[in-house]
Design a protein around this motif. Structure first.
Motif, mmCIF file in Angstrom:
data_model
loop_
_atom_site.group_PDB
_atom_site.id
_atom_site.type_symbol
_atom_site.label_atom_id
_atom_site.label_comp_id
_atom_site.label_asym_id
_atom_site.label_seq_id
_atom_site.Cartn_x
_atom_site.Cartn_y
_atom_site.Cartn_z
ATOM 1 N N LEU A 161 -10.098 1.822 -2.080
ATOM 2 C CA LEU A 161 -10.699 2.940 -2.819
ATOM 3 C C LEU A 161 -11.586 3.733 -1.873
ATOM 4 C CD1 LEU A 161 -12.122 1.908 -6.312
ATOM 5 C CD2 LEU A 161 -10.586 3.777 -5.832
ATOM 6 N N PRO A 162 -11.606 5.075 -1.990
ATOM 7 C CA PRO A 162 -12.513 5.857 -1.147
ATOM 8 C C PRO A 162 -13.960 5.401 -1.354
ATOM 9 C CG PRO A 162 -11.061 7.285 -2.425
ATOM 10 C CD PRO A 162 -10.843 5.898 -2.919
ATOM 11 N N SER A 201 0.838 -1.217 0.000
ATOM 12 C CA SER A 201 0.000 0.000 0.000
ATOM 13 C C SER A 201 0.870 1.262 0.000
ATOM 14 C CB SER A 201 -0.975 0.001 1.190
ATOM 15 O OG SER A 201 -0.311 0.302 2.384
ATOM 16 N N LEU A 202 2.035 1.186 0.662
ATOM 17 C CA LEU A 202 2.977 2.318 0.650
ATOM 18 C C LEU A 202 3.539 2.559 -0.746
ATOM 19 C CD1 LEU A 202 5.345 2.337 3.763
ATOM 20 C CD2 LEU A 202 3.791 4.121 3.012
ATOM 21 N N ALA A 236 -19.067 4.327 -4.725
ATOM 22 C CA ALA A 236 -20.475 4.633 -4.981
ATOM 23 C C ALA A 236 -20.628 5.427 -6.278
ATOM 24 C CB ALA A 236 -21.052 5.414 -3.808
ATOM 25 N N ALA A 237 -19.773 6.440 -6.455
ATOM 26 C CA ALA A 237 -19.894 7.315 -7.624
ATOM 27 C C ALA A 237 -19.605 6.589 -8.929
ATOM 28 C CB ALA A 237 -18.953 8.504 -7.476
ATOM 29 N N PHE A 238 -18.720 5.587 -8.871
ATOM 30 C CA PHE A 238 -18.321 4.921 -10.114
ATOM 31 C C PHE A 238 -19.030 3.583 -10.344
ATOM 32 C CE2 PHE A 238 -15.330 8.229 -10.086
ATOM 33 C CZ PHE A 238 -15.033 8.434 -11.420
ATOM 34 N N SER A 258 -7.416 9.171 0.141
ATOM 35 C CA SER A 258 -8.666 9.352 -0.614
ATOM 36 C C SER A 258 -8.633 10.627 -1.448
ATOM 37 C CB SER A 258 -9.863 9.396 0.345
ATOM 38 O OG SER A 258 -9.998 8.154 0.987
ATOM 39 N N GLN A 259 -8.163 11.729 -0.842
ATOM 40 C CA GLN A 259 -8.078 12.997 -1.577
ATOM 41 C C GLN A 259 -7.147 12.888 -2.778
ATOM 42 O OE1 GLN A 259 -7.518 15.514 1.977
ATOM 43 N NE2 GLN A 259 -8.173 17.201 0.666
ATOM 44 N N LEU A 260 -6.063 12.153 -2.593
ATOM 45 C CA LEU A 260 -5.085 11.986 -3.675
ATOM 46 C C LEU A 260 -5.713 11.223 -4.842
ATOM 47 C CD1 LEU A 260 -2.170 12.245 -4.741
ATOM 48 C CD2 LEU A 260 -1.641 10.121 -3.542
ATOM 49 N N ILE A 261 -6.433 10.144 -4.525
ATOM 50 C CA ILE A 261 -7.086 9.358 -5.582
ATOM 51 C C ILE A 261 -8.140 10.206 -6.293
ATOM 52 C CG2 ILE A 261 -8.586 7.357 -6.020
ATOM 53 C CD1 ILE A 261 -7.059 5.925 -3.707
#
Length: 411
Positions: A257-258, A24-25, A263-265, A102-105
């Protein structure tokens, strides 16, 4: 424009394995590079659980403050999704811009969205993420400064008015409903046309777009970066037997994933649930390929697409440093850039479809040319002979069990 200097911070909790944590890093570092950042240092801390107020312990925060000042750092990125309180406290303590995974993605998705629907979905996810983090942030969350974590559709200054954001969320959801209905109509039309649909799925950067481009002679975005493809593309291709099928390139899957993005995708990934067959691309050269396969299979289960027939393709075999033990069957190894491998893949897909379908043997008269053409397009023909003495075509092949052509078998 020079890349922003980035520090990554991460907490390794007891429940996490070393392999998963390291993976993950590495992924976060790759995401940072994709967004236009240069990672100058990574700080990790082993803890039973995250500090609810500051994510990390005070000693580690002191170390990070020193590094921020010495390296003239622009941005600190946390490996986990932070609460509004953690985000605010860290930002104040470090004296530098602070975002989380999450913000980065979301930021990368904002850069990559091409279609109107993609842009709307990204904006919705960003606003839903932002809403609980507005209180007490003042101008911190405005887009005044620019940079990683501040981009979005239009790249305008965000108003920090909760009512405005709620109205905008409501408006976007309504507009997306219209787009989803249009997409459903397209899909219904494709279904009534009886065209076989194949979706390419897989972890981000596994080589899906490379395969799609080789199969369709297209030029969709193909980069060694995470999330090179965001909006699904569908094209028609021909299998070796001559049968025509539709093939779709989908957005790459990713662990952690956030939730707002999943949900949005959902509607973007609904292409997958409509498919008759899946090609699961795996980067066979990746050290954490088992974890990546698990992530894709888990998300397919969430989408209720885990029962669709699937071929697992271990891609990038030219880069394998050790033997790859296939987790999933049926499978094949390939390099998507090699034409011989592409042809082998198409033959393999055709053989797997035949195993799922119904065998047929029909006699057609010479004046039934239209029907013969339909069989050539919508079924896999094994053999086609013209019998002179009977003046008929003898056709043998395979067809799906639930299409109107089945009526021929009952006659």
């Amino acid at each position: 424009m020079a890349n922003e200097k980035v520090i990554i911070i991460a907490v390794k909790q007891q429940k996490q394995t070393n392999v998963h944590f390291e993976s993950s890093l590495a992924e976060l570092q790759s995401l940072s590079n994709t967004a236009g950042g240069d990672v100058v240092q990574i700080f990790t801390q082993n803890r039973e659980k995250m500090n609810p107020a500051t994510y990390l312990g005070s000693g580690k925060i002191e170390e990070i403050i020193t590094s921020v000042q010495e390296n003239d750092v622009d941005l600190v990125i946390a490996n986990d999704e932070l609460s509004p309180i953690q985000l605010r406290n860290l930002s104040i303590a470090l004296g530098v811009r602070m975002i989380d995974r999450s913000q980065l993605i979301l930021d990368i998705f904002a850069q990559r969205a091409r279609t109107k629907e993609g842009k709307l979905q990204v904006e919705l996810a960003q606003l839903e993420y932002l809403l609980p983090r507005l209180r007490g942030q003042g101008t911190e969350l405005s887009r005044l400064g620019g940079g990683i974590g501040t981009r979005g559709p239009g790249e305008t200054k965000l108003e920090t008015d909760q009512r405005h954001i709620r109205r905008r969320i409501h408006d976007i959801k309504q507009r997306l409903q219209t787009v989803v209905k249009q997409r459903e109509q397209y899909r219904k039309r494709r279904k009534t046309n009886d065209v076989v649909q194949i979706a390419i799925v897989g972890y981000t950067n596994a080589g899906k777009s490379t395969l799609f481009n080789r199969l369709t002679n297209s030029d969709s975005l193909e980069e060694d970066q995470l999330f090179a493809t965001l909006d699904p593309l569908t094209r028609q291709i021909q299998l070796p037997s001559g049968m025509k099928v539709l093939i779709t390139d989908t957005v790459g899957f990713l662990q952690d994933l956030p939730t707002s993005l999943i949900a949005a995708f959902k509607s973007t990934l609904e292409e997958v649930t409509e498919a008759d067959f899946l090609i699961h691309m795996v980067d066979g050269s990746h050290p954490d390929l088992n974890q990546q396969q698990d992530t894709v299979l888990r998300l397919l289960k969430e989408l209720q697409a885990d029962t669709i027939p699937m071929l697992t393709v271990y891609n990038k075999k030219d880069l394998f440093e050790q033997d790859v033990i296939p987790m999933n069957h049926p499978y094949m190894f390939m390099t998507a850039h090699r034409e011989a491998d592409i042809q082998q893949l198409l033959r393999k897909v055709e053989n797997l479809l035949k195993a799922e379908w119904q065998f047929y043997s029909l006699s057609l008269l010479p004046d039934q040319g239209k029907l013969l053409q339909q069989l050539e397009q919508d079924t896999i023909i094994e053999s086609k002979l013209f019998l002179e003495e009977k003046q008929v075509y003898k056709i043998k092949g395979y067809m799906r069990k639930d299409i109107p052509l089945n009526r021929l078998l009952e006659e």
